[in-house]
Structure formats: structure tokens, C-alpha cells
Design a protein around this motif. Structure first.
Motif, PDB file in Angstrom:
ATOM      1  N   LYS A 131      19.295   1.131 -10.375  1.00  0.00           N
ATOM      2  CA  LYS A 131      19.521   2.402  -9.679  1.00  0.00           C
ATOM      3  C   LYS A 131      19.646   2.186  -8.177  1.00  0.00           C
ATOM      4  O   LYS A 131      20.553   2.729  -7.524  1.00  0.00           O
ATOM      5  CB  LYS A 131      18.375   3.366 -10.006  1.00  0.00           C
ATOM      6  CG  LYS A 131      18.276   4.586  -9.124  1.00  0.00           C
ATOM      7  CD  LYS A 131      19.466   5.517  -9.262  1.00  0.00           C
ATOM      8  CE  LYS A 131      19.254   6.792  -8.423  1.00  0.00           C
ATOM      9  NZ  LYS A 131      20.467   7.647  -8.402  1.00  0.00           N
ATOM     10  N   THR A 132      18.762   1.393  -7.603  1.00  0.00           N
ATOM     11  CA  THR A 132      18.785   1.162  -6.156  1.00  0.00           C
ATOM     12  C   THR A 132      20.068   0.476  -5.724  1.00  0.00           C
ATOM     13  O   THR A 132      20.735   0.889  -4.768  1.00  0.00           O
ATOM     14  CB  THR A 132      17.568   0.323  -5.725  1.00  0.00           C
ATOM     15  OG1 THR A 132      16.370   0.998  -6.107  1.00  0.00           O
ATOM     16  CG2 THR A 132      17.569   0.097  -4.222  1.00  0.00           C
ATOM     17  N   ARG A 133      20.430  -0.599  -6.429  1.00  0.00           N
ATOM     18  CA  ARG A 133      21.641  -1.338  -6.064  1.00  0.00           C
ATOM     19  C   ARG A 133      22.901  -0.526  -6.370  1.00  0.00           C
ATOM     20  O   ARG A 133      23.874  -0.560  -5.624  1.00  0.00           O
ATOM     21  CB  ARG A 133      21.681  -2.673  -6.816  1.00  0.00           C
ATOM     22  CG  ARG A 133      20.726  -3.709  -6.307  1.00  0.00           C
ATOM     23  CD  ARG A 133      21.078  -4.118  -4.863  1.00  0.00           C
ATOM     24  NE  ARG A 133      22.424  -4.661  -4.782  1.00  0.00           N
ATOM     25  CZ  ARG A 133      23.303  -4.309  -3.848  1.00  0.00           C
ATOM     26  NH1 ARG A 133      22.990  -3.384  -2.947  1.00  0.00           N
ATOM     27  NH2 ARG A 133      24.502  -4.855  -3.839  1.00  0.00           N
ATOM     28  N   ARG A 134      22.880   0.214  -7.462  1.00  0.00           N
ATOM     29  CA  ARG A 134      24.050   1.028  -7.810  1.00  0.00           C
ATOM     30  C   ARG A 134      24.343   2.053  -6.718  1.00  0.00           C
ATOM     31  O   ARG A 134      25.484   2.227  -6.299  1.00  0.00           O
ATOM     32  CB  ARG A 134      23.825   1.720  -9.151  1.00  0.00           C
ATOM     33  CG  ARG A 134      25.014   2.570  -9.583  1.00  0.00           C
ATOM     34  CD  ARG A 134      24.854   3.052 -11.010  1.00  0.00           C
ATOM     35  NE  ARG A 134      23.785   4.031 -11.184  1.00  0.00           N
ATOM     36  CZ  ARG A 134      22.661   3.794 -11.835  1.00  0.00           C
ATOM     37  NH1 ARG A 134      22.436   2.617 -12.381  1.00  0.00           N
ATOM     38  NH2 ARG A 134      21.736   4.741 -11.970  1.00  0.00           N
ATOM     39  N   ASP A 135      23.308   2.740  -6.251  1.00  0.00           N
ATOM     40  CA  ASP A 135      23.505   3.735  -5.208  1.00  0.00           C
ATOM     41  C   ASP A 135      24.019   3.089  -3.919  1.00  0.00           C
ATOM     42  O   ASP A 135      24.851   3.670  -3.204  1.00  0.00           O
ATOM     43  CB  ASP A 135      22.202   4.481  -4.934  1.00  0.00           C
ATOM     44  CG  ASP A 135      21.855   5.470  -6.044  1.00  0.00           C
ATOM     45  OD1 ASP A 135      22.695   5.680  -6.942  1.00  0.00           O
ATOM     46  OD2 ASP A 135      20.732   6.022  -6.011  1.00  0.00           O
ATOM     47  N   ALA A 136      23.529   1.889  -3.616  1.00  0.00           N
ATOM     48  CA  ALA A 136      23.998   1.194  -2.421  1.00  0.00           C
ATOM     49  C   ALA A 136      25.474   0.823  -2.547  1.00  0.00           C
ATOM     50  O   ALA A 136      26.244   0.925  -1.578  1.00  0.00           O
ATOM     51  CB  ALA A 136      23.157  -0.067  -2.181  1.00  0.00           C
ATOM     52  N   ILE A 137      25.877   0.391  -3.742  1.00  0.00           N
ATOM     53  CA  ILE A 137      27.288   0.055  -3.978  1.00  0.00           C
ATOM     54  C   ILE A 137      28.160   1.295  -3.796  1.00  0.00           C
ATOM     55  O   ILE A 137      29.208   1.251  -3.131  1.00  0.00           O
ATOM     56  CB  ILE A 137      27.463  -0.536  -5.388  1.00  0.00           C
ATOM     57  CG1 ILE A 137      26.852  -1.937  -5.452  1.00  0.00           C
ATOM     58  CG2 ILE A 137      28.947  -0.589  -5.777  1.00  0.00           C
ATOM     59  CD1 ILE A 137      26.797  -2.520  -6.855  1.00  0.00           C
ATOM     60  N   LEU A 138      27.733   2.405  -4.375  1.00  0.00           N
ATOM     61  CA  LEU A 138      28.517   3.637  -4.267  1.00  0.00           C
ATOM     62  C   LEU A 138      28.619   4.099  -2.815  1.00  0.00           C
ATOM     63  O   LEU A 138      29.675   4.580  -2.378  1.00  0.00           O
ATOM     64  CB  LEU A 138      27.898   4.730  -5.132  1.00  0.00           C
ATOM     65  CG  LEU A 138      27.876   4.460  -6.639  1.00  0.00           C
ATOM     66  CD1 LEU A 138      27.211   5.621  -7.377  1.00  0.00           C
ATOM     67  CD2 LEU A 138      29.277   4.214  -7.183  1.00  0.00           C
ATOM     68  N   GLN A 139      27.551   3.961  -2.056  1.00  0.00           N
ATOM     69  CA  GLN A 139      27.587   4.331  -0.651  1.00  0.00           C
ATOM     70  C   GLN A 139      28.615   3.508   0.113  1.00  0.00           C
ATOM     71  O   GLN A 139      29.220   3.984   1.076  1.00  0.00           O
ATOM     72  CB  GLN A 139      26.197   4.137  -0.010  1.00  0.00           C
ATOM     73  CG  GLN A 139      25.141   5.134  -0.452  1.00  0.00           C
ATOM     74  CD  GLN A 139      25.311   6.501   0.191  1.00  0.00           C
ATOM     75  OE1 GLN A 139      26.020   6.642   1.189  1.00  0.00           O
ATOM     76  NE2 GLN A 139      24.678   7.508  -0.387  1.00  0.00           N
ATOM     77  N   THR A 140      28.842   2.289  -0.333  1.00  0.00           N
ATOM     78  CA  THR A 140      29.758   1.382   0.362  1.00  0.00           C
ATOM     79  C   THR A 140      31.218   1.625  -0.010  1.00  0.00           C
ATOM     80  O   THR A 140      32.104   1.559   0.848  1.00  0.00           O
ATOM     81  CB  THR A 140      29.398  -0.079   0.048  1.00  0.00           C
ATOM     82  OG1 THR A 140      28.059  -0.337   0.501  1.00  0.00           O
ATOM     83  CG2 THR A 140      30.355  -1.049   0.729  1.00  0.00           C
ATOM     84  N   ILE A 141      31.500   1.913  -1.276  1.00  0.00           N
ATOM     85  CA  ILE A 141      32.887   1.909  -1.735  1.00  0.00           C
ATOM     86  C   ILE A 141      33.470   3.290  -2.045  1.00  0.00           C
ATOM     87  O   ILE A 141      34.686   3.421  -2.180  1.00  0.00           O
ATOM     88  CB  ILE A 141      33.045   1.021  -2.984  1.00  0.00           C
ATOM     89  CG1 ILE A 141      32.349   1.644  -4.196  1.00  0.00           C
ATOM     90  CG2 ILE A 141      32.508  -0.381  -2.704  1.00  0.00           C
ATOM     91  CD1 ILE A 141      32.528   0.831  -5.472  1.00  0.00           C
ATOM     92  N   ILE A 142      32.640   4.319  -2.155  1.00  0.00           N
ATOM     93  CA  ILE A 142      33.115   5.663  -2.487  1.00  0.00           C
ATOM     94  C   ILE A 142      33.279   6.483  -1.213  1.00  0.00           C
ATOM     95  O   ILE A 142      32.470   6.380  -0.280  1.00  0.00           O
ATOM     96  CB  ILE A 142      32.139   6.374  -3.442  1.00  0.00           C
ATOM     97  CG1 ILE A 142      31.897   5.524  -4.699  1.00  0.00           C
ATOM     98  CG2 ILE A 142      32.665   7.757  -3.823  1.00  0.00           C
ATOM     99  CD1 ILE A 142      33.140   5.279  -5.535  1.00  0.00           C
ATOM    100  N   THR A 143      34.316   7.308  -1.162  1.00  0.00           N
ATOM    101  CA  THR A 143      34.506   8.170   0.003  1.00  0.00           C
ATOM    102  C   THR A 143      33.293   9.088   0.142  1.00  0.00           C
ATOM    103  O   THR A 143      32.744   9.579  -0.865  1.00  0.00           O
ATOM    104  CB  THR A 143      35.806   8.984  -0.137  1.00  0.00           C
ATOM    105  OG1 THR A 143      36.154   9.532   1.139  1.00  0.00           O
ATOM    106  CG2 THR A 143      35.693  10.074  -1.170  1.00  0.00           C
TER     107      THR A 143
END
Length: 278
Positions: A131-143
Motif C-alpha cells: 500500500k505504501t509503495r503503491r501510493d508513492a508510485i501513483l503520486q509519481t506517475i498519475i496526473t
């Protein structure tokens, strides 16, 4: 790619020593056992479908399925790519990263292709199960305007039942004695639509998913699929607005001898990922 203990995938983007490349110019025994590949059972087919389609494209509810079906500028009137459309551009690859994900792409079609390829890798990584890493990934690549929606949808997808289906513990951790494998490797990219600040990019990929380890009931399997990403230029970089996925194109399976569980686990631990640049 869930709620639960955070873990870093071996050799994934969370590691170091990334290699830069350009997209091509062109009681029971070992379940891998060195046996030749045969037809997949219904259970393995289910794992592949759930593990790749849901795993990578759980935010499909936000995908814009419309679009222009006309050929892109990189194709001839006959619909075939020009000779140079799959060649490396010669442009300098990105140098910056955010959370291990390459960022800082050029504001052009080549930059959009590079972004889409690297974002496919991030979405297909084992880190998406944390969950922690997934949210960080989304913050980086999603508008930015779509991050909350993506997070909510993926939180509903990464359930304890889903984790069990792919061989993990209910909390998303890897069972002791096994190596969890979830990787996406882009094979090529194509821009199908582009304007000044928007681009639609297709990424042809091969993926690996499963548990490497003796007696694994979910051995690592391979699948082929194409991801379509709608990107927008915002905050000085390309970001995902929507994405969707379809199966294939898939080559005819070879007659390769399947590796042992130990060989597969060792390969995942020793071979790092790539930074893809058009």
C-alpha cells in the motif's frame, strides 16, 4: 501490483544499478522441474488473467476507450511502420528519478513514449502489492487530479483474496522460502495520437507473475499484452490520465525448457531492471 507489509521486489526499481537501454531496434518436487511448457490449466489461466489484467489495469474504470483509429505519423499509408519509427532516437535519456522511477521526460512524442514505457514497468512491479509503495508510485506517475481516484480503485483491487490468488499471504507479504515475481518488460511503443500537451501511447509488453520456490503452486508464468496510456503534460512532465489493456500480440510459445525454482529466484534477485528511453 496490497494492503499489508511493505516489501521491495528483488532487482526492481526500488534497487540500484539500473541499466539504461533504448527500446529495440529492431512432498512434491520442484514444480518447474525442467519440464517443457505445456497447456496452462484453468487455475493458471485464472492467475494470469487476474494477476496481469486486474493487477496492472485495476484503474480501467477511468480509461477513455474512445480515440482516433487513424494511423500515427510514424506509419505509412499502408499502416506499416516506417523503417525509422522503431529505431533509437539518439536523444539523451532521462537522468532524474522520483522514488526510483525515471522522470523528467522531453516535451515531445519521444518523451511521451519513454514515459509510457517506464510507467508500465512501475505499474507491473512487485512494489504495487505494498500500500505504501503503491501510493508513492501513483503520486509519481498519475496526473495530480486523478491520483485519489486511482488510489481508491486500486485499494479495492488489492484484497486479501487477491493476494491469495497470486500466491501471497493475505496481508500481501511473500510466504517464507519463496520469491515473489511481478515484472513488466516493454517490447516497443507507438504514439497513436498527439497534440501539444496530450499523447496516447501504446506499449507492447511481456510480463512475469508468480512465486519462485520449491513446491510452489503458482510458478512464474509469462504473458503478453498491450497497454494504452493517455498522457498529459503537467508540472513539467508527462503523467497518466487514463490507461487500459488488451491481450497480445503474443508470439508462438517456444519449446524452451522451464528453469528450476532456484534458477528463477536467483535470476530475479541478480538481474536488475532497465530505464527505457525512446
Amino acid at each position: 501490483m496490497s494492503l499489508g507489509d511493505e516489501h521491495e521486489p528483488s532487482g526492481g526499481y526500488g534497487g540500484t544499478g539500473h541499466t539504461r537501454t533504448r527500446l529495440p531496434e529492431g512432498g512434491g518436487g520442484d514444480v518447474y522441474g525442467g519440464a517443457r511448457r505445456g497447456p496452462r490449466s484453468s487455475s493458471r489461466s485464472l492467475i494470469t488473467v487476474v494477476g496481469v489484467v486486474v493487477l496492472l489495469i485495476a484503474a480501467i474504470a477511468f480509461a477513455n476507450r474512445g480515440g482516433d483509429d487513424s494511423p500515427s505519423g510514424g506509419e505509412t499509408s499502408a499502416g506499416k511502420p516506417e523503417a525509422g519509427s522503431t529505431a533509437a532516437s539518439g536523444e539523451r535519456p532521462v537522468e532524474s528519478t522520483a522514488g526510483g522511477i525515471p522522470t523528467g521526460y522531453a516535451h515531445n512524442q519521444q518523451g511521451a513514449e519513454s514515459a509510457a514505457a517506464n510507467y508500465s514497468v512501475a505499474l507491473g512491479s512487485a512494489e504495487m502489492f505494498s500500500k505504501t509503495r503503491r501510493d508513492a508510485i501513483l503520486q509519481t506517475i498519475i496526473t495530480p487530479s486523478r491520483v485519489s481516484s486511482f488510489e481508491a480503485t486500486l485499494d479495492q483491487a488489492y484484497t486479501s483474496a487477491f493476494n491469495k490468488n497470486v500466491g501471497l499471504n493475505e496481508d500481501g507479504s511473500t510466504p517464507q522460502g519463496y520469491t515473489f515475481v511481478s515484472r513488466t518488460s516493454p517490447i516497443g511503443t507507438k504514439v497513436t495520437e498527439a497534440s501539444g500537451n496530450n499523447a496516447t501511447v501504446e506499449v507492447w509488453c511481456s510480463g512475469l507473475l508468480g512465486l519462485a520456490g520449491e513446491n510452489s503452486t503458482n510458478p512464474v508464468t509469462n504473458n503478453w499484452f498491450t497497454i494504452t496510456m493517455n498522457l498529459e503534460w503537467t508540472g513539467g512532465d508527462w503523467k497518466i490520465v487514463t490507461h487500459s489493456q488488451k491481450d497480445g500480440p503474443a508470439p508462438v510459445p517456444g519449446d524452451d525448457r522451464a528453469s528450476s525454482a532456484d534458477e528463477m529466484a536467483k535470476a530475479v534477485e541478480e538481474y536488475g531492471g532497465f530505464t527505457y528511453a525512446r
